[in-house]
Design an enzyme around this catalytic site. Structure first.
Site, PDB file in Angstrom:
ATOM      1  N   LYS A  10      29.695  29.294   5.456  1.00 44.61           N
ATOM      2  CA  LYS A  10      30.574  30.043   6.358  1.00 44.61           C
ATOM      3  C   LYS A  10      31.556  29.102   7.061  1.00 44.61           C
ATOM      4  CE  LYS A  10      27.171  33.763   6.910  1.00 44.61           C
ATOM      5  NZ  LYS A  10      26.446  34.659   7.866  1.00 44.61           N
ATOM      6  N   TYR A  51      30.574  42.748   2.955  1.00 50.05           N
ATOM      7  CA  TYR A  51      29.737  43.200   4.068  1.00 50.05           C
ATOM      8  C   TYR A  51      29.746  44.724   4.237  1.00 50.05           C
ATOM      9  CZ  TYR A  51      28.521  38.492   5.727  1.00 50.05           C
ATOM     10  OH  TYR A  51      28.002  37.215   5.848  1.00 50.05           O
ATOM     11  N   PHE A  59      28.096  44.386  15.405  1.00 47.99           N
ATOM     12  CA  PHE A  59      28.508  43.014  15.084  1.00 47.99           C
ATOM     13  C   PHE A  59      29.522  42.945  13.942  1.00 47.99           C
ATOM     14  CE2 PHE A  59      24.535  43.652  12.617  1.00 47.99           C
ATOM     15  CZ  PHE A  59      24.958  43.297  11.332  1.00 47.99           C
ATOM     16  N   ARG A  87      17.304  31.684   0.245  1.00 48.20           N
ATOM     17  CA  ARG A  87      17.030  32.377   1.524  1.00 48.20           C
ATOM     18  C   ARG A  87      16.005  31.581   2.341  1.00 48.20           C
ATOM     19  NH1 ARG A  87      20.076  36.945   3.136  1.00 48.20           N
ATOM     20  NH2 ARG A  87      18.219  37.817   4.115  1.00 48.20           N
ATOM     21  N   THR A  93      18.014  35.018   9.964  1.00 50.97           N
ATOM     22  CA  THR A  93      19.390  35.232  10.443  1.00 50.97           C
ATOM     23  C   THR A  93      19.662  34.539  11.780  1.00 50.97           C
ATOM     24  OG1 THR A  93      19.206  37.401   9.408  1.00 50.97           O
ATOM     25  CG2 THR A  93      21.108  37.056  10.843  1.00 50.97           C
ATOM     26  N   ARG A 104      19.633  26.893   8.890  1.00 56.71           N
ATOM     27  CA  ARG A 104      19.985  27.540  10.156  1.00 56.71           C
ATOM     28  C   ARG A 104      19.199  26.931  11.315  1.00 56.71           C
ATOM     29  NH1 ARG A 104      20.067  33.605   7.442  1.00 56.71           N
ATOM     30  NH2 ARG A 104      22.303  33.691   6.963  1.00 56.71           N
ATOM     31  N   ASN A 114      25.886  31.314  11.628  1.00 55.23           N
ATOM     32  CA  ASN A 114      24.620  30.815  11.096  1.00 55.23           C
ATOM     33  C   ASN A 114      24.777  30.107   9.740  1.00 55.23           C
ATOM     34  OD1 ASN A 114      25.091  33.039   9.552  1.00 55.23           O
ATOM     35  ND2 ASN A 114      23.219  34.121  10.092  1.00 55.23           N
ATOM     36  N   HIS A 117      25.463  32.179   3.894  1.00 53.37           N
ATOM     37  CA  HIS A 117      25.049  33.473   3.345  1.00 53.37           C
ATOM     38  C   HIS A 117      24.413  33.227   1.990  1.00 53.37           C
ATOM     39  CE1 HIS A 117      25.074  37.435   1.520  1.00 53.37           C
ATOM     40  NE2 HIS A 117      25.588  36.833   0.455  1.00 53.37           N
ATOM     41  N   GLU A 128      27.496  40.793  -5.596  1.00 49.84           N
ATOM     42  CA  GLU A 128      28.300  39.779  -4.904  1.00 49.84           C
ATOM     43  C   GLU A 128      28.975  38.814  -5.887  1.00 49.84           C
ATOM     44  OE1 GLU A 128      25.474  38.194  -2.086  1.00 49.84           O
ATOM     45  OE2 GLU A 128      25.325  40.115  -1.030  1.00 49.84           O
TER      46      GLU A 128
HETATM   47  P1  RTP Z   1      23.891  36.966   5.338  1.00 50.66           P
HETATM   48  O1  RTP Z   1      24.043  38.409   4.846  1.00 50.66           O
HETATM   49  O2  RTP Z   1      25.168  36.415   5.934  1.00 50.66           O
HETATM   50  O3  RTP Z   1      23.282  36.093   4.293  1.00 50.66           O
HETATM   51  O4  RTP Z   1      22.838  36.917   6.517  1.00 50.66           O
HETATM   52  P2  RTP Z   1      21.504  37.729   6.696  1.00 50.66           P
HETATM   53  O5  RTP Z   1      21.207  38.527   5.449  1.00 50.66           O
HETATM   54  O6  RTP Z   1      20.487  36.786   7.207  1.00 50.66           O
HETATM   55  O7  RTP Z   1      21.905  38.703   7.873  1.00 50.66           O
HETATM   56  P3  RTP Z   1      22.514  40.179   7.841  1.00 50.66           P
HETATM   57  O8  RTP Z   1      21.615  41.067   8.607  1.00 50.66           O
HETATM   58  O9  RTP Z   1      22.914  40.582   6.456  1.00 50.66           O
HETATM   59  O10 RTP Z   1      23.832  39.991   8.723  1.00 50.66           O
HETATM   60  C1  RTP Z   1      24.985  39.456   8.155  1.00 50.66           C
HETATM   61  C2  RTP Z   1      25.578  38.430   9.087  1.00 50.66           C
HETATM   62  O11 RTP Z   1      26.106  39.073  10.229  1.00 50.66           O
HETATM   63  C3  RTP Z   1      25.992  38.232  11.362  1.00 50.66           C
HETATM   64  N1  RTP Z   1      25.213  38.918  12.370  1.00 50.66           N
HETATM   65  N2  RTP Z   1      25.544  38.907  13.635  1.00 50.66           N
HETATM   66  N3  RTP Z   1      23.658  40.570  16.207  1.00 50.66           N
HETATM   67  C4  RTP Z   1      24.623  39.840  15.710  1.00 50.66           C
HETATM   68  O12 RTP Z   1      25.510  39.342  16.397  1.00 50.66           O
HETATM   69  C5  RTP Z   1      24.628  39.629  14.266  1.00 50.66           C
HETATM   70  N4  RTP Z   1      23.734  40.103  13.415  1.00 50.66           N
HETATM   71  C6  RTP Z   1      24.110  39.649  12.197  1.00 50.66           C
HETATM   72  C7  RTP Z   1      25.333  36.958  10.890  1.00 50.66           C
HETATM   73  O13 RTP Z   1      26.374  36.048  10.526  1.00 50.66           O
HETATM   74  C8  RTP Z   1      24.590  37.427   9.664  1.00 50.66           C
HETATM   75  O14 RTP Z   1      24.328  36.368   8.794  1.00 50.66           O
HETATM   76 MG    MG Z   2      22.627  39.857   4.531  1.00 50.80          MG
END
Ligand code: RTP
Ligand code: MG
Length: 137
Positions: A10, A51, A59, A87, A93, A104, A114, A117, A128
């Site tokens: 990122k 996304y 968010f 992962r 996250t 992370r 973080n 991705h 993707e």
């Molecule tokens: P990613 O998709 O980026 O690999 O991350 P992830 O699966 O661990 O998390 P996900 O739930 O898919 O959320 C995507 C990205 O959104 C941002 N986020 N911000 N509460 C918040 O402010 C919040 N929650 C999620 C993070 O950048 C997260 O990786």
């Molecule tokens: Mg995700």
């Protein structure tokens, strides 16, 4: 089981000069190959596809703005159990909840910023990869 996964480093990782460190952790796993590696600045259209599952969440807009705020590194990584494996290297996250030793957990503090991705399933990985590398079907 050989798989492929789509990984983004990122804008925070690029700005902070952490791409080499993160790529190195991925590259050192036995048998994993980086089969695509590119630095790009992502536009709104590609981020909306990537996304799509988060549209409407509180968010979502700040996330889109952050992800377009500077270049990212886009990669395809292939190898044994690579989807779950990347992962695991990334950690959960929320970087403060992520264990030290994870990407992370070692480098992050803010949930949005973080660093990385990685696709979360075989279905996500195929979806993707098509978004970022349409020629790689
Ligand atoms: P990613 O998709 O980026 O690999 O991350 P992830 O699966 O661990 O998390 P996900 O739930 O898919 O959320 C995507 C990205 O959104 C941002 N986020 N911000 N509460 C918040 O402010 C919040 N929650 C999620 C993070 O950048 C997260 O990786
Ligand atoms: Mg995700």
């Amino acid at each position: 089981m050989t798989q492929r996964t789509l990984v983004l480093l990122k804008p925070d990782a690029v700005r902070r000069g952490l791409t080499g460190e993160i790529i190195s952790r991925i590259e050192r796993k036995a048998g994993w190959q980086l089969t695509a590696l590119e630095q790009r600045t992502l536009d709104r259209a590609i981020l909306e596809q990537h996304y799509a599952e988060h549209i409407g969440r509180p968010f979502y807009e700040p996330l889109m703005e952050f992800m377009a705020s500077g270049p990212v590194v886009v990669m395809i990584v292939e190898g044994e159990r690579v989807i779950e494996g990347v992962r695991q290297l990334a950690g959960p996250t929320d970087p403060v909840a992520a264990a030290p030793g994870s990407i992370r957990g070692d480098f992050g503090v803010i949930v949005r910023e973080n660093l990385i991705h990685a696709s979360d399933s075989e279905e996500s990985a195929e979806r993707e990869v098509k978004i970022f590398f349409p020629g790689r079907a």
